[in-house]
Scaffold this motif. Structure first.
Motif, PDB file in Angstrom:
ATOM      1  N   ALA A   1       0.835  -1.203   0.000  1.00  0.00           N
ATOM      2  CA  ALA A   1       0.000   0.000   0.000  1.00  0.00           C
ATOM      3  C   ALA A   1       0.871   1.255   0.000  1.00  0.00           C
ATOM      4  N   ALA A   2       1.977   1.224   0.722  1.00  0.00           N
ATOM      5  CA  ALA A   2       2.892   2.366   0.739  1.00  0.00           C
ATOM      6  C   ALA A   2       3.460   2.604  -0.654  1.00  0.00           C
ATOM      7  N   SER A   3       3.827   1.527  -1.315  1.00  0.00           N
ATOM      8  CA  SER A   3       4.357   1.646  -2.674  1.00  0.00           C
ATOM      9  C   SER A   3       3.300   2.200  -3.626  1.00  0.00           C
TER      10      SER A   3
ATOM     11  N   MET B   1       2.965  15.269  -1.688  1.00  0.00           N
ATOM     12  CA  MET B   1       3.185  15.317  -0.239  1.00  0.00           C
ATOM     13  C   MET B   1       2.172  14.446   0.497  1.00  0.00           C
ATOM     14  N   GLU B   2       0.915  14.477   0.054  1.00  0.00           N
ATOM     15  CA  GLU B   2      -0.107  13.631   0.681  1.00  0.00           C
ATOM     16  C   GLU B   2       0.233  12.158   0.504  1.00  0.00           C
ATOM     17  N   ALA B   3       0.747  11.813  -0.662  1.00  0.00           N
ATOM     18  CA  ALA B   3       1.134  10.426  -0.906  1.00  0.00           C
ATOM     19  C   ALA B   3       2.288  10.019   0.012  1.00  0.00           C
ATOM     20  N   ARG B   4       3.226  10.921   0.205  1.00  0.00           N
ATOM     21  CA  ARG B   4       4.348  10.618   1.108  1.00  0.00           C
ATOM     22  C   ARG B   4       3.849  10.421   2.533  1.00  0.00           C
ATOM     23  N   GLN B   5       2.900  11.247   2.941  1.00  0.00           N
ATOM     24  CA  GLN B   5       2.323  11.073   4.277  1.00  0.00           C
ATOM     25  C   GLN B   5       1.616   9.720   4.396  1.00  0.00           C
ATOM     26  N   ALA B   6       0.901   9.343   3.360  1.00  0.00           N
ATOM     27  CA  ALA B   6       0.236   8.036   3.363  1.00  0.00           C
ATOM     28  C   ALA B   6       1.268   6.917   3.424  1.00  0.00           C
TER      29      ALA B   6
ATOM     30  N   ILE C   1       4.237   7.029   4.759  1.00  0.00           N
ATOM     31  CA  ILE C   1       4.772   6.988   6.125  1.00  0.00           C
ATOM     32  C   ILE C   1       3.792   6.281   7.047  1.00  0.00           C
ATOM     33  N   GLY C   2       2.511   6.575   6.877  1.00  0.00           N
ATOM     34  CA  GLY C   2       1.485   5.910   7.693  1.00  0.00           C
ATOM     35  C   GLY C   2       1.463   4.407   7.473  1.00  0.00           C
ATOM     36  N   TYR C   3       1.542   3.984   6.229  1.00  0.00           N
ATOM     37  CA  TYR C   3       1.533   2.544   5.948  1.00  0.00           C
ATOM     38  C   TYR C   3       2.789   1.860   6.502  1.00  0.00           C
ATOM     39  N   ILE C   4       3.921   2.510   6.326  1.00  0.00           N
ATOM     40  CA  ILE C   4       5.171   1.924   6.819  1.00  0.00           C
ATOM     41  C   ILE C   4       5.163   1.885   8.347  1.00  0.00           C
ATOM     42  N   ALA C   5       4.652   2.933   8.968  1.00  0.00           N
ATOM     43  CA  ALA C   5       4.543   2.939  10.431  1.00  0.00           C
ATOM     44  C   ALA C   5       3.593   1.839  10.892  1.00  0.00           C
ATOM     45  N   GLY C   6       2.515   1.651  10.141  1.00  0.00           N
ATOM     46  CA  GLY C   6       1.578   0.575  10.483  1.00  0.00           C
ATOM     47  C   GLY C   6       2.232  -0.790  10.378  1.00  0.00           C
ATOM     48  N   ALA C   7       3.075  -0.975   9.394  1.00  0.00           N
ATOM     49  CA  ALA C   7       3.790  -2.245   9.240  1.00  0.00           C
ATOM     50  C   ALA C   7       4.725  -2.455  10.419  1.00  0.00           C
TER      51      ALA C   7
END
Length: 161
Positions: free
Chosen positions: A25-27, A136-141, A143-149
């Motif tokens: 999802a991050a990708s 920028m919104e995509a980068r924030q998303a 980061i959120g997905y990677i943090a969730g992982a």
């Protein structure tokens, strides 16, 4: 003990799937942000081309206007002379008034074109800003997905021995 080992393996598989899904999802979020930025950059180029088209149109319109005005002034001069009047006094005032009105008309054409060109450039700038915002919104998303992982890995107990 076998039930614990099976549960532990199941937990590991579930966590692995969760982490994999979140990294995917991050990708995808990154790719979508890049795509949206590319779309907005393309829109900006179109608006910049619109500005250039408006400049060209103004030049064409002014040349055509000058040609038509010269013809009009020629007809007016001919009408004055064929009426038996001389090119003095009121005849010259008519020609001068026509010339003044023509300059006003050309100024209005130039002003309107400059306003439209400015609006096109403003739309181009806004499109680029929207593109940067999408990125920028995509980068924030991401980061959120990677943090969730990472959170899934930490809270699952997979790293326990």
């Amino acid at each position: 003990m076998a039930a614990f080992a099976a549960a532990s393996l199941g937990t590991k598989v579930a966590v692995g799937a969760t982490v994999g899904t979140q990294l995917l999802a991050a990708s995808q979020a990154g790719a979508m942000g890049k795509y949206n930025q590319d779309v907005q950059n393309r829109n900006a180029l179109i608006y910049e081309q619109e500005k250039e088209r408006l400049e060209g149109k103004l030049n064409f319109d002014l040349e055509r206007f000058d040609d038509q005005f010269r013809q009009f002034q020629g007809k007016t001069k001919t009408a004055i002379l064929t009426s038996g009047a001389e090119l003095s006094g009121s005849g010259l005032r008519v020609l001068r008034s026509n010339a003044e009105q023509a300059e006003i008309e050309k100024s209005v054409m130039e002003y309107n074109s400059k306003v439209a060109q400015s609006q096109a450039m403003e739309r181009a700038s806004f499109a680029r800003m929207e593109g940067r915002l999408a990125r920028m919104e995509a980068r924030q998303a991401q980061i959120g997905y990677i943090a969730g992982a990472g959170t899934s890995l930490l809270t699952s107990g997979v790293f326990e021995t």
